[in-house]
Design an enzyme around this catalytic site. Structure first.
Site: not given
Ligand code: PGA
Length: 252
Positions: A9, A11, A95, A97, A167, A173, A213
């Site tokens: 992803n 983003k 997601h 976010e 997640e 992140g 992460s």
């Molecule tokens: P990250 O994000 O690997 O940067 O923690 C995972 C995600 O949001 O799908």
């Protein structure tokens, strides 16, 4: 069918040139993987990335979002028909976010899931708890509610097409990964919850990815857990070397 998947992803990162450079690097560094690879670039890159990855049958094109209505006066939005028309096969839905910054609610996510499936694409449905929920030990119920409210209206044949990504929000992140044991516990709990609704065979066939992460150092341990079928990768999917190592960590 249960599959091993690594999904990247991106983003809101990468323009056309550096995005295609990244794909080139990933293709070069990836020998025959033990599962499927999904690349989810930003919308403007979908078509070009799709063309590039088409040469390998185990690479698939993903979008990071879709609109919950079929079409119409929704300035700036992208529909499932549009995604499908440029060769998208997977759509990330729900997601954290999107839930947090764009206030996406369960009914809207259910509508996105329905539209995605109706266009022959597979949802990658994200779930996961915030830190305060984990701290009071109610995370299993929290995630169960997310699944129930946006997915459990589906008929079995449609549910079978859904990929789930667990997640934990506190791990996205932040550099703070769930331990392999924490991931396994939750993935197992998700499978038990699915079994209650759709039966054991559907639960066993469901692909459940871990995200948050996940990186080149910890992927192998996370993926080695029996109920972890791969990962949804954010930050580490932006570096070809790291992403290739994560792909190599799939257990097959
Ligand atoms: P990250 O994000 O690997 O940067 O923690 C995972 C995600 O949001 O799908």
């Amino acid at each position: 069918m249960r599959q091993q998947i690594v999904a990247g992803n991106w983003k809101m990162n990468k323009g056309l040139e550096d995005g295609l450079e990244l794909v080139k690097g990933i293709l070069e560094k990836t020998e025959k993987p033990k599962g499927l690879i999904v690349i989810a670039p930003p919308f403007p890159l979908l078509r070009e990335v799709g063309k590039m990855i088409k040469v390998r049958k185990y690479f698939h094109l993903g979008a990071q979002n879709c609109h919950h209505e079929e079409k119409g006066a929704f300035t700036g939005e992208v529909s499932t028909d549009m995604l499908q028309s440029v060769g998208t096969e997977y759509v990330i839905i729900g997601h954290s976010e999107r839930r947090e910054y764009f206030k996406e609610k369960p009914a809207m996510l259910a509508a996105k899931v329905n539209l995605t499936l109706s266009r022959g694409m597979r949802p990658i449905f994200c779930c996961g708890e915030p830190l305060h929920i984990r701290e009071v030990d109610t995370h299993v119920g929290y995630v169960a509610k997310q699944l129930k409210s946006s997915l459990f209206h589906l008929k079995e044949e449609d549910f079978r097409k859904v990929v789930i990504a667990y997640e934990p929000i506190w791990a996205i992140g932040t550099g703070r990964t769930a331990s392999a044991q924490q991931a396994q516990e939750m993935h197992h709990a998700i499978r038990v919850f699915i079994a209650k609704k759709y039966g054991k065979s559907v639960a066993n066939d469901t692909t459940i990815l871990y995200g948050g992460s996940c990186n080149a150092q910890n992927a192998a341990e996370l993926f080695s857990q029996p109920d972890v079928d791969g990962g949804l990768i954010g930050g580490a999917s932006l570096k070809a070397d790291d992403f290739a190592v994560i792909i190599g960590a799939l257990k097959g």
